[in-house]
Design an enzyme around this catalytic site. Structure first.
Site, PDB file in Angstrom:
ATOM      1  N   LYS A   6      14.874 -17.128  -3.404  1.00 35.56           N
ATOM      2  CA  LYS A   6      13.812 -16.126  -3.177  1.00 35.56           C
ATOM      3  C   LYS A   6      14.142 -15.455  -1.840  1.00 35.56           C
ATOM      4  O   LYS A   6      13.866 -15.990  -0.779  1.00 35.56           O
ATOM      5  CB  LYS A   6      12.455 -16.828  -3.113  1.00 35.56           C
ATOM      6  CG  LYS A   6      11.273 -15.973  -3.553  1.00 35.56           C
ATOM      7  CD  LYS A   6      11.027 -14.731  -2.723  1.00 35.56           C
ATOM      8  CE  LYS A   6      10.265 -15.026  -1.446  1.00 35.56           C
ATOM      9  NZ  LYS A   6      10.103 -13.819  -0.604  1.00 35.56           N
ATOM     10  N   GLU A  48      14.910 -24.612   8.759  1.00 37.17           N
ATOM     11  CA  GLU A  48      15.487 -23.954   9.940  1.00 37.17           C
ATOM     12  C   GLU A  48      14.458 -22.924  10.383  1.00 37.17           C
ATOM     13  O   GLU A  48      14.263 -21.906   9.716  1.00 37.17           O
ATOM     14  CB  GLU A  48      16.824 -23.304   9.587  1.00 37.17           C
ATOM     15  CG  GLU A  48      17.829 -24.332   9.093  1.00 37.17           C
ATOM     16  CD  GLU A  48      19.254 -23.798   8.984  1.00 37.17           C
ATOM     17  OE1 GLU A  48      19.445 -22.582   8.946  1.00 37.17           O
ATOM     18  OE2 GLU A  48      20.174 -24.630   8.944  1.00 37.17           O
ATOM     19  N   CYS A  94      17.211 -15.794  15.334  1.00 35.66           N
ATOM     20  CA  CYS A  94      16.431 -16.988  15.673  1.00 35.66           C
ATOM     21  C   CYS A  94      16.932 -17.646  16.950  1.00 35.66           C
ATOM     22  O   CYS A  94      16.181 -18.301  17.653  1.00 35.66           O
ATOM     23  CB  CYS A  94      16.478 -17.980  14.531  1.00 35.66           C
ATOM     24  SG  CYS A  94      18.158 -18.406  14.042  1.00 35.66           S
ATOM     25  N   GLU A 144       7.129 -16.811  19.975  1.00 37.69           N
ATOM     26  CA  GLU A 144       8.320 -16.102  19.482  1.00 37.69           C
ATOM     27  C   GLU A 144       7.945 -14.660  19.144  1.00 37.69           C
ATOM     28  O   GLU A 144       7.043 -14.418  18.340  1.00 37.69           O
ATOM     29  CB  GLU A 144       8.852 -16.800  18.222  1.00 37.69           C
ATOM     30  CG  GLU A 144      10.108 -16.147  17.705  1.00 37.69           C
ATOM     31  CD  GLU A 144      10.623 -16.767  16.403  1.00 37.69           C
ATOM     32  OE1 GLU A 144       9.828 -16.908  15.462  1.00 37.69           O
ATOM     33  OE2 GLU A 144      11.818 -17.104  16.347  1.00 37.69           O
TER      34      GLU A 144
HETATM   35  P1  NDP Z   1       8.929 -15.868   7.112  1.00 34.17           P
HETATM   36  O1  NDP Z   1       8.637 -17.295   7.364  1.00 34.17           O
HETATM   37  O2  NDP Z   1       7.827 -14.891   7.187  1.00 34.17           O
HETATM   38  O3  NDP Z   1       9.546 -15.676   5.663  1.00 34.17           O
HETATM   39  C1  NDP Z   1      10.706 -16.369   5.234  1.00 34.17           C
HETATM   40  C2  NDP Z   1      10.708 -16.448   3.725  1.00 34.17           C
HETATM   41  O4  NDP Z   1       9.649 -17.269   3.261  1.00 34.17           O
HETATM   42  C3  NDP Z   1      10.514 -15.103   3.059  1.00 34.17           C
HETATM   43  O5  NDP Z   1      11.329 -15.045   1.920  1.00 34.17           O
HETATM   44  C4  NDP Z   1       9.038 -15.138   2.715  1.00 34.17           C
HETATM   45  O6  NDP Z   1       8.709 -14.241   1.701  1.00 34.17           O
HETATM   46  C5  NDP Z   1       8.887 -16.578   2.292  1.00 34.17           C
HETATM   47  N1  NDP Z   1       7.531 -17.110   2.333  1.00 34.17           N
HETATM   48  C6  NDP Z   1       6.505 -16.762   3.139  1.00 34.17           C
HETATM   49  N2  NDP Z   1       5.408 -17.544   2.892  1.00 34.17           N
HETATM   50  C7  NDP Z   1       5.750 -18.403   1.903  1.00 34.17           C
HETATM   51  C8  NDP Z   1       5.062 -19.452   1.203  1.00 34.17           C
HETATM   52  N3  NDP Z   1       3.791 -19.785   1.476  1.00 34.17           N
HETATM   53  N4  NDP Z   1       5.718 -20.129   0.238  1.00 34.17           N
HETATM   54  C9  NDP Z   1       7.005 -19.825  -0.041  1.00 34.17           C
HETATM   55  N5  NDP Z   1       7.705 -18.837   0.569  1.00 34.17           N
HETATM   56  C10 NDP Z   1       7.105 -18.138   1.535  1.00 34.17           C
HETATM   57  O7  NDP Z   1      10.122 -15.496   8.102  1.00 34.17           O
HETATM   58  P2  NDP Z   1      10.745 -14.054   8.359  1.00 34.17           P
HETATM   59  O8  NDP Z   1      11.311 -13.538   7.073  1.00 34.17           O
HETATM   60  O9  NDP Z   1       9.744 -13.231   9.088  1.00 34.17           O
HETATM   61  O10 NDP Z   1      11.973 -14.411   9.318  1.00 34.17           O
HETATM   62  C11 NDP Z   1      11.865 -14.505  10.687  1.00 34.17           C
HETATM   63  C12 NDP Z   1      11.713 -15.952  11.115  1.00 34.17           C
HETATM   64  O11 NDP Z   1      12.836 -16.716  10.680  1.00 34.17           O
HETATM   65  C13 NDP Z   1      11.667 -16.154  12.615  1.00 34.17           C
HETATM   66  O12 NDP Z   1      10.658 -17.058  12.950  1.00 34.17           O
HETATM   67  C14 NDP Z   1      13.023 -16.758  12.936  1.00 34.17           C
HETATM   68  O13 NDP Z   1      13.043 -17.497  14.108  1.00 34.17           O
HETATM   69  C15 NDP Z   1      13.281 -17.563  11.727  1.00 34.17           C
HETATM   70  N6  NDP Z   1      14.705 -17.838  11.589  1.00 34.17           N
HETATM   71  C16 NDP Z   1      15.167 -19.120  11.837  1.00 34.17           C
HETATM   72  C17 NDP Z   1      16.517 -19.397  11.781  1.00 34.17           C
HETATM   73  C18 NDP Z   1      17.030 -20.786  12.023  1.00 34.17           C
HETATM   74  O14 NDP Z   1      18.145 -21.048  11.607  1.00 34.17           O
HETATM   75  N7  NDP Z   1      16.299 -21.669  12.648  1.00 34.17           N
HETATM   76  C19 NDP Z   1      17.502 -18.334  11.475  1.00 34.17           C
HETATM   77  C20 NDP Z   1      16.903 -17.058  11.215  1.00 34.17           C
HETATM   78  C21 NDP Z   1      15.558 -16.830  11.271  1.00 34.17           C
HETATM   79  P3  NDP Z   1       8.287 -12.721   2.078  1.00 34.17           P
HETATM   80  O15 NDP Z   1       9.133 -12.264   3.213  1.00 34.17           O
HETATM   81  O16 NDP Z   1       8.574 -11.991   0.859  1.00 34.17           O
HETATM   82  O17 NDP Z   1       6.846 -12.797   2.453  1.00 34.17           O
END
Ligand code: NDP
Length: 484
Positions: free
Chosen positions: A177, A253, A287, A388
């Protein structure tokens, strides 16, 4: 208008979820319509993935899987320009970044995990038994089964293949997804899967949102055997909760508020170069990015001034122009969030050193642009310093002693990464060992050997991926004891 479809059981299907618009962040133009998956479509994807485990995929030797992984890497390289265009259009990131980082790493992930699975054996233990004949224990690695892969938008292909490649290397099947903001490269990868002969159902993509949409339908599906997620810490909590039903393994992550620590014996040019990358690259949407910077007092003014100069040196503009070095943020919503923190910083009394607003980008006036920004003067309790932001910004605080620097760096619920800048080798080792993070870089940042463990401490995640550590998550290790 271009349609982005789901990829289920080897076929592109429109799905029955509500379609939504995908916009180009540089111009706000609608570039495609994404046909989302509803609950039945997600169920069809998971069912196909489960069935594929018992088909030709499940019977393949490791050598055959390795050959297919290498073909996937070659397949991405062969369509490099298409992947590049899709990624740049979804994210607005400049080609100068995507052509060096996102697409090559997207392909490399398949090769690195082909190498890893080829080189990974398992343990054996001989043991004594009372009858003197002994017994032999050996372990075998079996796939977990169907893996639910949920990814963010900041490095879409790179972070998705970072999970899909080891999952497939280990013989699992996946349902991906992607973020609603970046549906294209995951979909394009479906075409590559078809062209290299990955059996139907092994790789599936479902589009949609998180809560009460494709994301949640996937995490709550009982036939998903394990969940791997990269994204925000709050979403990670929801995913962990979903994984608890059925006691399913989960790899998280998550977010960060990463500290950089600069000692006054640091090589200034090298440090400023590295810091600027760590604070501003990919418009700060990394991130691992440095949003808290601690600088020893003797070099404080030079670092503040030097970083401000770097912040002002980026070229905004057409992401497809190779000279552009700073793209827009991912969405209007994210722009509002980042600008909100910029405003908060000023009302909290920060001294604005560089940036702070939106640049005027000729020909791209409707894009989600923001300036790289540097502040000083806030307290360590301020939201701008603790939360963040995920934008191109950093707050700089002075310190006097090594102990103080370690204390400041550790004063956060997050623990993803740090970078330490010093020419004193003993200090570098000492400090690297004392900052509570998953990854410490010394005199560099985001320098990645993909065999190393990657992941966060504290609220930045659970588990490690990379090299053999990925195999720990994507396989179940079983022991077999044979009495001789
Ligand atoms: P989100 O947590 O908003 O979304 C990540 C994914 O999860 C998206 O595909 C989102 O769908 C989906 N999602 C959201 N809510 C749910 C749920 N309840 N159940 C299942 N899936 C769900 O993150 P972002 O896309 O905004 O990415 C940025 C974040 O990612 C930052 O916090 C960053 O630090 C972190 N990150 C961490 C990394 C690491 O390796 N530690 C690397 C890169 C980023 P949709 O977007 O369609 O709502």
């Amino acid at each position: 208008m271009k349609q982005i479809n789901n990829f289920i059981n080897g076929q592109f299907v429109t799905g029955s979820g509500e379609a939504y618009e995908n916009r180009y962040p540089a111009t706000d133009e609608v570039i495609s319509i994404v046909n989302a998956a509803d609950k039945d479509d997600v169920d069809a994807a998971v069912t196909a993935a489960k069935k594929a485990l018992d088909g030709p995929w499940g019977r393949m030797s490791v050598a055959e899987r390795i050959a297919l992984l290498r073909k996937l890497a070659d397949g991405i390289q062969a369509r490099f320009d298409e992947f590049l265009e899709a990624e740049v259009r979804d994210t607005g990131k400049p080609v100068s970044i995507a052509s060096h980082i996102d697409i090559p790493r997207g392909a490399a992930n398949f090769n690195i995990f082909a190498d890893q699975i080829a080189a990974t054996g398992a343990e054996t233990f001989e043991m004594a038994t009372p009858d003197g004949n002994g017994a032999l224990n050996y372990s075998v690695r079996l796939p977990q089964g169907v893996i639910g892969v949920i990814c963010p938008w900041n490095l879409p292909l790179l972070l998705m293949t970072w999970k899909v490649a080891p999952a497939l290397a280990c013989g699992n099947t996946v349902v991906v997804k992607p973020s609603e903001e970046t549906p294209s490269t995951a979909t394009l990868l479906g075409e590559v899967m078809q062209s290299v002969g990955i059996p139907d159902g092994v790789y599936n993509v479902v589009h949609g949102f998180g809560p009460d949409s494709a994301g949640e339908f996937l995490t709550s599906h009982p036939d998903v055997d394990a969940l791997t997620f990269t994204g925000e810490t709050r979403t990670g909590e929801a995913i962990m909760q979903a994984a608890s039903k059925g006691v399913r393994p989960v790899s998280l992550e998550l977010g960060g508020k990463n500290p950089g620590v600069v000692f006054d014996d640091a090589d200034l040019d090298q440090t400023l170069e590295g810091l600027a990358r760590s604070c501003f690259v990919n418009t700060g949407q990394v991130c691992l990015g440095t949003e808290r910077l601690y600088v020893q007092r003797g070099i404080f003014d030079q670092v503040v001034e030097g970083l401000a100069d770097k912040a002002k040196s980026y070229a905004y503009g057409d992401p497809f122009n190779p000279d552009t070095t700073m793209g827009p943020l991912i969405s209007r919503k994210h722009l509002q969030k980042v600008q909100g923190y910029y405003d908060k910083a000023i009302s909290a009394g920060a001294t604005l050193i560089a940036g702070g607003g939106a640049p005027d980008v000729k020909g791209f006036e409707d894009g989600y642009w923001i300036q790289p920004t540097v502040w000083t003067g806030l307290s360590e309790q301020d939201a701008v310093v603790t939360e963040e932001i995920f934008g191109p910004c950093t707050h700089i605080t002075p310190f006097d002693t090594e102990e103080e620097a370690i204390h400041l760096a550790n004063n956060s619920p997050y623990g993803l990464a740090t970078s330490i800048w010093t020419t004193n080798l003993s200090r570098a080792h000492r400090v690297a060992g004392k900052i509570d993070v998953g990854i410490s870089w010394v005199n560099c940042w985001f320098l990645r050997d993909l065999r190393t463990p990657f992941g966060g401490a504290k609220r930045s995640g659970i588990g490690r991926e990379g090299g053999v550590h990925s195999l720990e998550f994507y396989t179940e290790l079983r022991n077999i004891c044979v009495k001789l």
